[in-house]
Design a protein around this motif. Structure first.
Motif, PDB file in Angstrom:
ATOM      1  N   LEU A 124      52.177  48.391  57.490  1.00 31.77           N
ATOM      2  CA  LEU A 124      51.105  48.083  58.425  1.00 31.77           C
ATOM      3  C   LEU A 124      49.795  47.800  57.701  1.00 31.77           C
ATOM      4  CD1 LEU A 124      51.911  50.777  61.127  1.00 31.77           C
ATOM      5  CD2 LEU A 124      51.960  48.298  61.492  1.00 31.77           C
ATOM      6  N   LEU A 125      49.492  48.605  56.686  1.00 31.25           N
ATOM      7  CA  LEU A 125      48.223  48.461  55.960  1.00 31.25           C
ATOM      8  C   LEU A 125      48.178  47.202  55.105  1.00 31.25           C
ATOM      9  CD1 LEU A 125      47.666  52.172  54.884  1.00 31.25           C
ATOM     10  CD2 LEU A 125      46.211  50.856  56.436  1.00 31.25           C
ATOM     11  N   SER A 126      49.340  46.804  54.566  1.00 29.45           N
ATOM     12  CA  SER A 126      49.383  45.631  53.681  1.00 29.45           C
ATOM     13  C   SER A 126      49.706  44.343  54.417  1.00 29.45           C
ATOM     14  CB  SER A 126      50.429  45.861  52.578  1.00 29.45           C
ATOM     15  OG  SER A 126      51.737  45.885  53.133  1.00 29.45           O
ATOM     16  N   GLY A 127      49.913  44.448  55.732  1.00 29.55           N
ATOM     17  CA  GLY A 127      50.283  43.261  56.492  1.00 29.55           C
ATOM     18  C   GLY A 127      51.677  42.779  56.170  1.00 29.55           C
ATOM     19  N   GLY A 128      52.546  43.716  55.777  1.00 26.17           N
ATOM     20  CA  GLY A 128      53.928  43.353  55.466  1.00 26.17           C
ATOM     21  C   GLY A 128      54.099  42.702  54.109  1.00 26.17           C
ATOM     22  N   ASN A 129      53.196  43.013  53.166  1.00 25.88           N
ATOM     23  CA  ASN A 129      53.285  42.452  51.813  1.00 25.88           C
ATOM     24  C   ASN A 129      54.566  42.944  51.139  1.00 25.88           C
ATOM     25  OD1 ASN A 129      52.939  42.345  48.837  1.00 25.88           O
ATOM     26  ND2 ASN A 129      50.938  41.523  49.361  1.00 25.88           N
ATOM     27  N   MET A 130      55.494  42.023  50.884  1.00 24.10           N
ATOM     28  CA  MET A 130      56.813  42.418  50.402  1.00 24.10           C
ATOM     29  C   MET A 130      56.785  42.959  48.979  1.00 24.10           C
ATOM     30  SD  MET A 130      58.835  42.323  52.848  1.00 24.10           S
ATOM     31  CE  MET A 130      60.213  42.822  51.846  1.00 24.10           C
ATOM     32  N   ALA A 131      55.884  42.459  48.144  1.00 23.69           N
ATOM     33  CA  ALA A 131      55.811  42.953  46.769  1.00 23.69           C
ATOM     34  C   ALA A 131      55.442  44.437  46.761  1.00 23.69           C
ATOM     35  CB  ALA A 131      54.791  42.141  45.975  1.00 23.69           C
ATOM     36  N   VAL A 132      54.471  44.793  47.600  1.00 22.06           N
ATOM     37  CA  VAL A 132      54.054  46.196  47.711  1.00 22.06           C
ATOM     38  C   VAL A 132      55.199  47.042  48.257  1.00 22.06           C
ATOM     39  CG1 VAL A 132      52.496  47.788  48.917  1.00 22.06           C
ATOM     40  CG2 VAL A 132      51.617  45.635  47.994  1.00 22.06           C
ATOM     41  N   LEU A 133      55.851  46.561  49.307  1.00 25.43           N
ATOM     42  CA  LEU A 133      56.927  47.318  49.943  1.00 25.43           C
ATOM     43  C   LEU A 133      58.133  47.485  49.022  1.00 25.43           C
ATOM     44  CD1 LEU A 133      56.854  45.885  53.584  1.00 25.43           C
ATOM     45  CD2 LEU A 133      55.827  47.973  52.709  1.00 25.43           C
ATOM     46  N   GLN A 134      58.423  46.487  48.213  1.00 28.45           N
ATOM     47  CA  GLN A 134      59.554  46.582  47.290  1.00 28.45           C
ATOM     48  C   GLN A 134      59.335  47.690  46.270  1.00 28.45           C
ATOM     49  OE1 GLN A 134      59.539  42.598  45.843  1.00 28.45           O
ATOM     50  NE2 GLN A 134      60.727  41.780  47.566  1.00 28.45           N
ATOM     51  N   VAL A 135      58.119  47.749  45.723  1.00 29.98           N
ATOM     52  CA  VAL A 135      57.801  48.787  44.732  1.00 29.98           C
ATOM     53  C   VAL A 135      57.901  50.174  45.369  1.00 29.98           C
ATOM     54  CG1 VAL A 135      55.972  49.752  43.278  1.00 29.98           C
ATOM     55  CG2 VAL A 135      56.341  47.276  43.342  1.00 29.98           C
ATOM     56  N   ILE A 136      57.329  50.308  46.569  1.00 28.56           N
ATOM     57  CA  ILE A 136      57.370  51.603  47.266  1.00 28.56           C
ATOM     58  C   ILE A 136      58.801  51.979  47.613  1.00 28.56           C
ATOM     59  CG2 ILE A 136      56.683  52.825  49.376  1.00 28.56           C
ATOM     60  CD1 ILE A 136      54.098  51.204  49.349  1.00 28.56           C
ATOM     61  N   ALA A 137      59.587  51.008  48.071  1.00 30.42           N
ATOM     62  CA  ALA A 137      60.976  51.280  48.463  1.00 30.42           C
ATOM     63  C   ALA A 137      61.790  51.790  47.277  1.00 30.42           C
ATOM     64  CB  ALA A 137      61.618  50.024  49.047  1.00 30.42           C
ATOM     65  N   VAL A 138      61.626  51.181  46.121  1.00 32.67           N
ATOM     66  CA  VAL A 138      62.350  51.629  44.928  1.00 32.67           C
ATOM     67  C   VAL A 138      61.951  53.061  44.573  1.00 32.67           C
ATOM     68  CG1 VAL A 138      62.645  51.273  42.448  1.00 32.67           C
ATOM     69  CG2 VAL A 138      62.693  49.308  44.004  1.00 32.67           C
ATOM     70  N   ALA A 139      60.638  53.346  44.647  1.00 32.79           N
ATOM     71  CA  ALA A 139      60.164  54.706  44.350  1.00 32.79           C
ATOM     72  C   ALA A 139      60.746  55.709  45.343  1.00 32.79           C
ATOM     73  CB  ALA A 139      58.635  54.739  44.380  1.00 32.79           C
ATOM     74  N   MET A 140      60.783  55.345  46.630  1.00 28.91           N
ATOM     75  CA  MET A 140      61.297  56.256  47.651  1.00 28.91           C
ATOM     76  C   MET A 140      62.797  56.491  47.481  1.00 28.91           C
ATOM     77  SD  MET A 140      58.728  57.263  49.409  1.00 28.91           S
ATOM     78  CE  MET A 140      57.852  57.185  47.835  1.00 28.91           C
ATOM     79  N   ILE A 141      63.518  55.456  47.071  1.00 33.35           N
ATOM     80  CA  ILE A 141      64.949  55.606  46.814  1.00 33.35           C
ATOM     81  C   ILE A 141      65.174  56.636  45.708  1.00 33.35           C
ATOM     82  CG2 ILE A 141      66.962  54.446  45.814  1.00 33.35           C
ATOM     83  CD1 ILE A 141      66.076  51.918  47.359  1.00 33.35           C
ATOM     84  N   LEU A 142      64.392  56.545  44.647  1.00 30.35           N
ATOM     85  CA  LEU A 142      64.530  57.479  43.531  1.00 30.35           C
ATOM     86  C   LEU A 142      64.197  58.901  43.958  1.00 30.35           C
ATOM     87  CD1 LEU A 142      62.993  55.341  40.639  1.00 30.35           C
ATOM     88  CD2 LEU A 142      65.415  55.790  41.100  1.00 30.35           C
ATOM     89  N   PHE A 143      63.169  59.063  44.793  1.00 29.26           N
ATOM     90  CA  PHE A 143      62.808  60.388  45.286  1.00 29.26           C
ATOM     91  C   PHE A 143      63.926  60.973  46.157  1.00 29.26           C
ATOM     92  CE2 PHE A 143      58.199  59.510  44.467  1.00 29.26           C
ATOM     93  CZ  PHE A 143      57.925  60.673  43.754  1.00 29.26           C
ATOM     94  N   MET A 144      64.512  60.126  47.010  1.00 31.41           N
ATOM     95  CA  MET A 144      65.535  60.627  47.934  1.00 31.41           C
ATOM     96  C   MET A 144      66.822  61.031  47.240  1.00 31.41           C
ATOM     97  SD  MET A 144      65.263  58.489  51.512  1.00 31.41           S
ATOM     98  CE  MET A 144      65.226  56.836  50.804  1.00 31.41           C
ATOM     99  N   ILE A 145      67.200  60.321  46.188  1.00 27.21           N
ATOM    100  CA  ILE A 145      68.463  60.641  45.519  1.00 27.21           C
ATOM    101  C   ILE A 145      68.263  61.625  44.371  1.00 27.21           C
ATOM    102  CG2 ILE A 145      69.495  58.430  46.151  1.00 27.21           C
ATOM    103  CD1 ILE A 145      69.046  57.474  43.282  1.00 27.21           C
TER     104      ILE A 145
END
Length: 204
Positions: A124-145
């Motif tokens: 929401l804050l980035s307006g759906g900026n995919m580059a930002v979301l991709q980096v965050i998603a990878v980090a969240m995947i690592l945290f979850m596993i």
């Protein structure tokens, strides 16, 4: 689960803003459902299984669709995110209150509701900026596993200030057109990652 399904439909129909906020509403409901069940003495094995299904729908499938584009690599990232939520839920079943390690009220791996809240807020804050979301998603995947332990966050059954934080989250839903509302959820979720024990361990 209803919020998750509604978010999925919103994503598929191109209503990105609504899809993100439905995930965040699901975040609030997930923090409350256990407390309500215990208060009503309505805990059951079926309820625990339904909770896992609801988590997978909202914080797995619905959240992954926030990362979806027509690009093949983005779609692979979506699948990896869903699989990481699946793995995360396998490590901790909500019908358990104590891990085999003997550590009470702890999760193994970052609870998927927090990774979803961070992704939805950032989207929401980035307006759906995919580059930002991709980096965050990878980090969240690592945290979850990861095999790290996180405290069981009984927000509505703990200190009064946590209940105030929760009430603030409800208030932010009514301010969904303003960026500060997203910042509120983002800071809330990040604080759980940065200060899990000092802030969010359950203390009545």
């Amino acid at each position: 689960m209803v919020m998750g399904m509604a978010s999925i439909l919103s994503s598929l129909n191109g209503h990105h803003h609504a899809a993100c906020w439905l995930v965040l509403i699901g975040y609030l409901l997930d923090l409350a459902d256990g407390a309500v069940a215990r208060q009503l003495n309505a805990c059951s094995a079926l309820g625990a299984k339904l909770d896992d299904f609801a988590d997978f729908t909202t914080f797995g499938i619905a959240t992954s669709l926030l990362l979806r584009t027509s690009d093949l690599l983005d779609n692979i990232l979506c699948m990896c995110y869903v699989l990481s939520v699946f793995v995360r839920l396998c490590f901790f079943s909500s019908d358990l209150t104590v891990f085999p390690t003997g550590i009470p009220f702890m999760y193994r791996g970052l609870p998927c509701i927090y990774s979803s809240a961070i992704l939805a807020s950032a989207s929401l804050l980035s307006g759906g900026n995919m580059a930002v979301l991709q980096v965050i998603a990878v980090a969240m995947i690592l945290f979850m596993i990861s095999q790290n332990f996180y405290p069981h966050d009984r927000v509505l059954e703990s200190q009064a200030w946590k209940k105030v934080v929760y009430a603030g989250g409800i208030a932010m839903v009514f301010c969904s057109s303003f960026p500060p509302a997203c910042v509120y959820y983002l800071l809330w979720s990040i604080s759980y990652i940065l200060f899990p024990t000092s802030l969010w361990s359950s203390k009545v």
